[in-house]
Scaffold this motif. Sequence first.
Motif, PDB file in Angstrom:
ATOM      1  N   GLN A 484       0.654  -1.248  -0.292  1.00  0.00           N
ATOM      2  CA  GLN A 484      -0.275  -0.082   0.014  1.00  0.00           C
ATOM      3  C   GLN A 484       1.307   1.103   0.287  1.00  0.00           C
ATOM      4  O   GLN A 484       0.243   2.638  -0.003  1.00  0.00           O
ATOM      5  N   SER A 485       2.189   0.862  -0.127  1.00  0.00           N
ATOM      6  CA  SER A 485       2.813   1.776  -0.019  1.00  0.00           C
ATOM      7  C   SER A 485       3.402   3.253  -1.434  1.00  0.00           C
ATOM      8  O   SER A 485       2.451   2.524  -2.980  1.00  0.00           O
ATOM      9  N   ARG A 486       3.481   4.100  -1.432  1.00  0.00           N
ATOM     10  CA  ARG A 486       2.899   4.760  -2.924  1.00  0.00           C
ATOM     11  C   ARG A 486       3.767   4.703  -3.484  1.00  0.00           C
ATOM     12  O   ARG A 486       3.670   4.662  -4.682  1.00  0.00           O
ATOM     13  N   LEU A 661      13.735  -7.592  -4.605  1.00  0.00           N
ATOM     14  CA  LEU A 661      13.232  -6.096  -3.098  1.00  0.00           C
ATOM     15  C   LEU A 661      12.758  -7.197  -2.542  1.00  0.00           C
ATOM     16  O   LEU A 661      12.647  -6.278  -0.520  1.00  0.00           O
ATOM     17  N   GLU A 662      12.973  -8.517  -2.329  1.00  0.00           N
ATOM     18  CA  GLU A 662      12.669  -8.838  -0.689  1.00  0.00           C
ATOM     19  C   GLU A 662      13.310  -8.786   0.632  1.00  0.00           C
ATOM     20  O   GLU A 662      14.024  -8.911  -0.239  1.00  0.00           O
ATOM     21  N   ASN A 663      13.092  -8.325   1.734  1.00  0.00           N
ATOM     22  CA  ASN A 663      13.488  -8.178   3.318  1.00  0.00           C
ATOM     23  C   ASN A 663      13.657  -6.983   2.901  1.00  0.00           C
ATOM     24  O   ASN A 663      14.884  -6.485   3.710  1.00  0.00           O
ATOM     25  N   ILE A 664      13.688  -5.734   1.383  1.00  0.00           N
ATOM     26  CA  ILE A 664      14.028  -4.515   1.583  1.00  0.00           C
ATOM     27  C   ILE A 664      12.458  -3.624   2.131  1.00  0.00           C
ATOM     28  O   ILE A 664      11.631  -3.817   1.216  1.00  0.00           O
ATOM     29  N   GLN A 665      12.736  -2.878   3.071  1.00  0.00           N
ATOM     30  CA  GLN A 665      12.107  -1.752   3.026  1.00  0.00           C
ATOM     31  C   GLN A 665      11.583  -0.593   2.150  1.00  0.00           C
ATOM     32  O   GLN A 665      13.115  -0.139   1.854  1.00  0.00           O
ATOM     33  N   ILE A 666      10.649  -0.760   1.968  1.00  0.00           N
ATOM     34  CA  ILE A 666      10.381   0.238   0.430  1.00  0.00           C
ATOM     35  C   ILE A 666      10.158   1.009   1.169  1.00  0.00           C
ATOM     36  O   ILE A 666       9.138   1.690   2.171  1.00  0.00           O
TER      37      ILE A 666
END
Length: 687
Positions: A484-486, A661-666
């Motif tokens: 749900q992030s931008r 991008l797994e386990n990387i905070q977006i």
Amino acid sequence: SLRVDCCFRNSSLDCGLNVILPFSPQKKPLSAIIKEVSQSLNRNDIKNGSILRLTTSPYQTAVGLHERIQSSSMDAKLEALKDLANASRDITFAQEFINLDGISLLTQMVESGTDFGDLLSFTLTAFVELMDHGIVSWDTFSVAFIKKIASYVNKSAMDTAVLQRSLAILESMVLNSQDLYHKVAQEITIGQLIPHLQGTDQDIQTYTIAVINALFLKAPEEKRQVRLHCAHTNVIRSPTPINDEMAHQLYVLQVLTFNLLEDRMMTKMDPQDQAQRDIIFELRRIAFDMEMEPNNSGSIEKRKSMYTRDYKKLGFINHVNPAVDFTQIPPGMLALDNMLYFARHHQDAYIRIVLENSSREDKHECPFGRSSIELTKMLCEILKVGELPSENCHDFHPMFFTHDRSFEEFFCICIQLLNKTWKEMRATSEDFNKVMQVVREQIMRALTLKPNSLDQFKSRLQNLSYTEILKIRQSERMNQEDFQSRPILELREKIQPEIMELIKQQRLNRLCEGTCFRKISSRRRQDKFWYCRLSPNHKVLHYGDLEESPQGEVPHDSLQDKLPVADIKAVITGKDCPHMKEKGALKQNKEVLELAFSVLYESDEYLNFIAPDKHEVKRFCYCVWTDGLNALLGKEMTSDYTKSDMDTLLSMEMKLRLLDLENIQIPEAPPPIPKEPSNYDFVYDCN
């Protein structure tokens, strides 16, 4: 000058934010005082938008309430006690009130026995709030006060609020002082606490269990062992109800607080103990309907071979000596207790599970023995059996109050769930841990709904099949904060037109392949066919009659009629189609109505369709043609299949693009653009 205590409190903070400032009101205006005090506050403690209230200082409030709670007017006294109960949550006020010997005043009021109802309730509430700050030691209270509090618990009919506060006070006394434990234990018995567990008030039940736990934890080790041994001997081994009152009290104590479970969970099985080995043999006898053979029947080797075969069917890891499987703690002997209970009290289900799995291939069988041991361990972890009571845990499961053997029944429901999930997953021995993870999730989700009974819990589990768990997981993944992030939402918006174009091309390709439709006449004869297909350049619809249903595609040359796409004005569906209005019999057929569509061209000319009647094809064919025709006209494709395809393809594409991008905070927002460099000397001159 007059000394005035001025307290500014940040109403958004639980503990309050207090500043005591002496000043002379005659010399400074109030606005100047407020400004001066505000500047002296620690700005880090105040959030933007917080409201600061001008109130009486804690000392002045404490003095006022100390006087008011001694009022001869019952109404004034009640209002004062209400205010005291609220104010006592603030540690600054509590310190001032305690300094005025306020705790002693409250204990005297309780010991006098003159107050009752709301007066007593707010008195005890204020006492609990003041003691929670840890300023006063619990060892300072008299036996008379303890007796009075215990009497409120021992009464059969007591105000709920008073009972709740009294139980909370007794729990704190027991936990905070070994001396008070002995005094409290002399005043209340387990038998006097049991009726409070039989009510419907969850708060009272929770506080009662807390007192029982506290008494058990503080009891000397030798007394705890005697109680555990007594309860185990009289309850677990006895198939009939206990008549002895003390044994019954101990039974309820152990079952409801799971202390007995903890003891059994931490007890290893002795492989040489014949009594324990007899329990395993009982499991074998019930499963395979055998009577114990005489010791002299058959050779020893033959009997050993037979036992090994049966123990393998029962799903034990050690086929020769299954007792070794129960030497691991946890779950220890508790797993064997559960298995025996299941075999005796749910015999049909037990036999079905064992025989069902023993008839499968070795790699596809769900091993009952191993499953029961691991499941028991899991249930103890879920219910925190063996852990000390925690103030931060507020889980309350009323279903455990609905059965005398609630944990064992809980196990029986869950072991059947495990076997069902194993079959739904088509699991093999390599999938054992995966199945246990799914079962854990099913149980946790069902418990989250706080079922009121074991039957309700079982019913909730029936709605949480493996397929449903997969759907829930997928939905939760898509609703996670990252999704749900931008940046993720922007990526979805960017991908959606590409996916929609892909779906559009698929629909048009299907129209180019063409479809055979039935002609439905007014006499309901359905032996004539006609075929329609789109030209490869997407500009013309070719159609014509056929003598019989074709085996493959019909070439364009054999279709006599043509309809230019440019002449199509609209696509009409359902009951608005002309051939649905004309045919009365068809108008009444709801299934046909849902599959009918027409193409309007020129002024009043129509090309009428009814999708093929094969059950798995008809709805898809209808959606493909209506979507394709709408796409040709430049309109939106709105069918259910388009929405489903969009969700599936979009989800797959998003996962593929986010794999790296797994386990990387977006981040929520793009990184800031750096400042321009001081010079551009680093730019390469191409000339």
